[in-house]
Design a protein around this motif. Structure first.
Motif, PDB file in Angstrom:
ATOM      1  N   GLU A 173      61.303  18.064  17.893  1.00  0.00           N
ATOM      2  CA  GLU A 173      61.510  18.140  16.449  1.00  0.00           C
ATOM      3  C   GLU A 173      60.182  18.004  15.732  1.00  0.00           C
ATOM      4  O   GLU A 173      59.193  17.511  16.282  1.00  0.00           O
ATOM      5  N   THR A 174      60.174  18.468  14.492  1.00  0.00           N
ATOM      6  CA  THR A 174      59.021  18.338  13.602  1.00  0.00           C
ATOM      7  C   THR A 174      59.542  18.045  12.205  1.00  0.00           C
ATOM      8  O   THR A 174      60.541  18.631  11.762  1.00  0.00           O
ATOM      9  N   PHE A 175      58.862  17.133  11.522  1.00  0.00           N
ATOM     10  CA  PHE A 175      59.175  16.847  10.121  1.00  0.00           C
ATOM     11  C   PHE A 175      58.084  17.457   9.249  1.00  0.00           C
ATOM     12  O   PHE A 175      56.900  17.358   9.574  1.00  0.00           O
ATOM     13  N   VAL A 176      58.500  18.072   8.156  1.00  0.00           N
ATOM     14  CA  VAL A 176      57.562  18.653   7.191  1.00  0.00           C
ATOM     15  C   VAL A 176      57.856  18.028   5.834  1.00  0.00           C
ATOM     16  O   VAL A 176      58.953  18.193   5.281  1.00  0.00           O
ATOM     17  N   ARG A 177      56.894  17.295   5.306  1.00  0.00           N
ATOM     18  CA  ARG A 177      57.049  16.658   3.996  1.00  0.00           C
ATOM     19  C   ARG A 177      56.647  17.618   2.885  1.00  0.00           C
ATOM     20  O   ARG A 177      55.620  18.301   2.967  1.00  0.00           O
ATOM     21  N   LEU A 178      57.463  17.669   1.837  1.00  0.00           N
ATOM     22  CA  LEU A 178      57.156  18.449   0.637  1.00  0.00           C
ATOM     23  C   LEU A 178      56.491  17.507  -0.355  1.00  0.00           C
ATOM     24  O   LEU A 178      57.147  16.639  -0.932  1.00  0.00           O
ATOM     25  N   ARG A 179      55.202  17.687  -0.567  1.00  0.00           N
ATOM     26  CA  ARG A 179      54.431  16.741  -1.364  1.00  0.00           C
ATOM     27  C   ARG A 179      54.011  17.385  -2.680  1.00  0.00           C
ATOM     28  O   ARG A 179      53.214  18.334  -2.704  1.00  0.00           O
ATOM     29  N   THR A 180      54.595  16.890  -3.776  1.00  0.00           N
ATOM     30  CA  THR A 180      54.264  17.388  -5.105  1.00  0.00           C
ATOM     31  C   THR A 180      52.903  16.847  -5.540  1.00  0.00           C
ATOM     32  O   THR A 180      52.620  15.655  -5.374  1.00  0.00           O
ATOM     33  N   ARG A 181      52.076  17.722  -6.089  1.00  0.00           N
ATOM     34  CA  ARG A 181      50.726  17.334  -6.504  1.00  0.00           C
ATOM     35  C   ARG A 181      50.616  17.306  -8.023  1.00  0.00           C
ATOM     36  O   ARG A 181      51.493  17.799  -8.745  1.00  0.00           O
ATOM     37  N   ARG A 182      49.507  16.746  -8.492  1.00  0.00           N
ATOM     38  CA  ARG A 182      49.243  16.696  -9.929  1.00  0.00           C
ATOM     39  C   ARG A 182      48.731  18.053 -10.405  1.00  0.00           C
ATOM     40  O   ARG A 182      48.147  18.819  -9.646  1.00  0.00           O
ATOM     41  N   CYS A 255      61.718  18.300   5.405  1.00  0.00           N
ATOM     42  CA  CYS A 255      62.377  19.339   6.198  1.00  0.00           C
ATOM     43  C   CYS A 255      62.390  18.867   7.650  1.00  0.00           C
ATOM     44  O   CYS A 255      61.325  18.571   8.207  1.00  0.00           O
ATOM     45  N   HIS A 256      63.566  18.795   8.239  1.00  0.00           N
ATOM     46  CA  HIS A 256      63.715  18.339   9.622  1.00  0.00           C
ATOM     47  C   HIS A 256      63.999  19.560  10.488  1.00  0.00           C
ATOM     48  O   HIS A 256      65.094  20.111  10.470  1.00  0.00           O
ATOM     49  N   LEU A 257      62.995  19.974  11.250  1.00  0.00           N
ATOM     50  CA  LEU A 257      63.102  21.171  12.089  1.00  0.00           C
ATOM     51  C   LEU A 257      63.445  20.741  13.512  1.00  0.00           C
ATOM     52  O   LEU A 257      62.618  20.128  14.202  1.00  0.00           O
ATOM     53  N   TYR A 258      64.653  21.039  13.966  1.00  0.00           N
ATOM     54  CA  TYR A 258      65.063  20.687  15.327  1.00  0.00           C
ATOM     55  C   TYR A 258      66.245  21.558  15.720  1.00  0.00           C
ATOM     56  O   TYR A 258      66.912  22.171  14.872  1.00  0.00           O
TER      57      TYR A 258
END
Length: 536
Positions: A173-182, A255-258
């Motif tokens: 599995e791989t986790f992908v974080r969605l990170r909002t920026r300024r 996002c949890h990719l598995y």
């Protein structure tokens, strides 16, 4: 003489009496081996019920979809990554899966549009033109953002797809974080992605009272609402003192990719799990075979010196004109092509004949690699590079089956678990930041409409494949847009390029057979006869 008793009474107490007056022997035996007095009935399944020697030795536990990997996941990850690093066939399986699932990337094609029902033809044409321009702006903006997508800055968006899929295959599995920026960060769209391995989420973290199972937070109706993630990878946590601290990250930001193999499975297992034993043993076998051949090749021959009684001579001392031996008794011998060596009296040469691997080495290796390929989900030919036993038809059949599996993984895993959530967040932030402006009457939900197009499969027979596509379009079995999308392109972009090419050709006074607006004969005209026949 054999006597049978009890026959004809419903098969009860069936026994035989052997010649010689032996006691009756029961013909039916119970599971415990004791005489049951009745003929055992066949069970509904051969492997269930414990009947028979082989079935009695086959005992398995009733593992749930999560209990099966709770205490095995960490070791499976370590062994899978170890083989991917060290074993060339394991590494090749991972590489082939990543290159076929992602390739150069699964790209979006916006299909955002407004309804034109009830509009006049002129109004509908205007709306369609505006929507086409809006879609082109979306594509331009997303393409510019792909180079800024990685929070680390080492990959573009499609490189992140590849590294995320690689992590899923190797580690499960791989986790992908969605990170909002300024807005002050100066990004095209204020969004970046962070890909992390599954080790960041402790699969042993379970608290039923707080609805936490395998590091995942659930609500009262069983919906995921968050992930407990470590700040650093457990293997690198010594770098920072707070590396092992866990933080609850909202599920909407992850996002949890598995690949789930059973309904209700929370975490993914490495794709090489079923092949690990074979890969490890095969690697050891090949290494031992290599060492055996290497050691056997070191012994070219042995020189025997026969000394008469009382003769003086050191063992290995200067035979065949060589120098005297060193302290270890070894002496070098140089042989050149075409050498005829005269042996001294009492000298004899015996050449080494090391045993060969035998004729079964290649079939055995091929069989083992086929098992690995089946377990990993790749073609044996791609894994091994051995295409010698394929012909054109079998290759096409094998590729069709393999490509169907790849397309399922692309849609069910990469597109649904990764690409769609990224697109929705990207579209929201693009509109909120003002990078995109909705046309009048278009809703935000309309911008979510998108097709994800994987890289096209290469042609096996280019001429035949293109002809079959053309005939499907001409027969009305498919459309140009669909066939262009299958090739990994956008029909609107191709139409715009064709229009530009045609305009440039018109300006230069050129004509090509690719211009479908006019019938251009692709065959050159035949030259006139040099001596035409006279008119009569």
């Amino acid at each position: 003489m054999v006597g049978v008793s009890g026959y004809g009474t419903g098969y009860r107490n069936v026994s035989v009496t052997l010649k010689g007056g032996h006691a009756p022997v029961p013909l039916a035996m119970g599971v415990s081996g004791e005489g049951s007095g009745t003929l055992a009935e066949a069970g509904p399944y051969d492997v269930a019920g414990g009947v028979g020697r082989r079935s009695r030795s086959w005992r398995v536990g009733s593992w749930g979809p999560n209990a099966a990997i709770t205490y095995a996941l960490d070791e499976l990850r370590r062994k899978s990554r170890d083989q991917a690093r060290k074993n060339p066939y394991a590494g090749a399986a991972v590489d082939k899966l990543v290159s076929n699932i992602i390739g150069t990337g699964i790209t979006p094609r916006s299909i955002a549009k407004r309804p034109t029902d009830g509009r006049s033809p002129e109004e509908a044409k205007r709306i369609k033109a505006e929507d086409a321009a809006f879609r082109a702006e979306i594509q331009r903006l997303f393409l510019a953002w792909t180079d800024e997508a990685d929070s680390v800055g080492t990959h573009d968006f499609y490189g992140l797809q590849a590294i995320a899929v690689r992590g899923m295959i190797e580690g499960g599995e791989t986790f992908v974080r969605l990170r909002t920026r300024r807005a002050s960060d100066g990004l095209t769209v204020p969004l970046q992605l962070q890909a992390i391995e599954g080790d960041h989420c402790d699969h042993l973290k379970t608290d039923a009272s707080n609805r936490i199972r395998q590091g995942i937070q659930y609500d009262a109706i069983g919906r995921r609402i968050g992930y407990w993630l470590r700040r650093e990878h457990p293997g690198d946590a010594v770098i920072t003192p707070t590396g092992m601290e866990e933080t609850l990250v909202p599920a909407a930001d992850v996002c949890h990719l598995y690949r789930a193999m059973r309904p209700g499975q929370d975490r993914g297992e490495p794709w090489l799990a079923r092949a690990l034993r074979t890969l490890y043993d095969l690697d050891g076998y090949l290494d031992a075979e290599l060492v055996r051949k290497k050691n056997a090749a070191r012994f070219v021959g042995f020189i025997k010196r026969i000394l008469e009684d009382g003769a003086d001579g050191a063992l290995g001392g200067g035979p065949l004109g060589t120098d005297a031996p060193d302290d270890d008794g070894a002496a070098g011998l140089d042989l050149e092509p075409g050498t005829l060596q005269v042996l001294a009296d009492g000298e004899d040469v015996t050449f080494a004949q090391p045993p060969d691997s035998g004729p079964n080495f290649e079939p055995y290796l091929r069989t083992m690699l086929r098992g690995v390929a089946v377990a990993a989900g790749v073609l044996y030919e791609e894994l091994s590079g051995d295409y010698g036993q394929l012909n054109d038809r079998t290759l096409r059949a094998a590729l069709n089956t393999f490509r169907r599996s790849v397309e399922a993984w692309q849609h069910h895993l990469v597109v649904y678990q990764l690409c769609r959530p990224v697109w929705r967040r990207w579209a929201d932030l693009a509109l909120l930041s003002g990078a995109l402006k909705l046309p009048e009457g278009m809703r935000r939900e309309d911008v979510y409409a998108v097709n994800w197009i994987p890289q096209a499969w290469p042609y096996i027979h280019p001429v035949q494949d293109v002809e079959s596509k053309s005939k499907e379009i001409q027969a009305g079995l498919s459309s140009r847009s669909r066939k262009v999308a299958e090739g990994g392109y956008d029909a609107e972009e191709i139409d715009a390029e064709n229009a530009a090419d045609n305009q440039r050709a018109d300006d230069l006074g050129l004509a090509y057979t690719s211009d479908g607006r006019s019938a251009v004969d692709p065959t050159p005209a035949e030259p006139p006869d040099e001596d035409p026949a006279p008119n009569t």
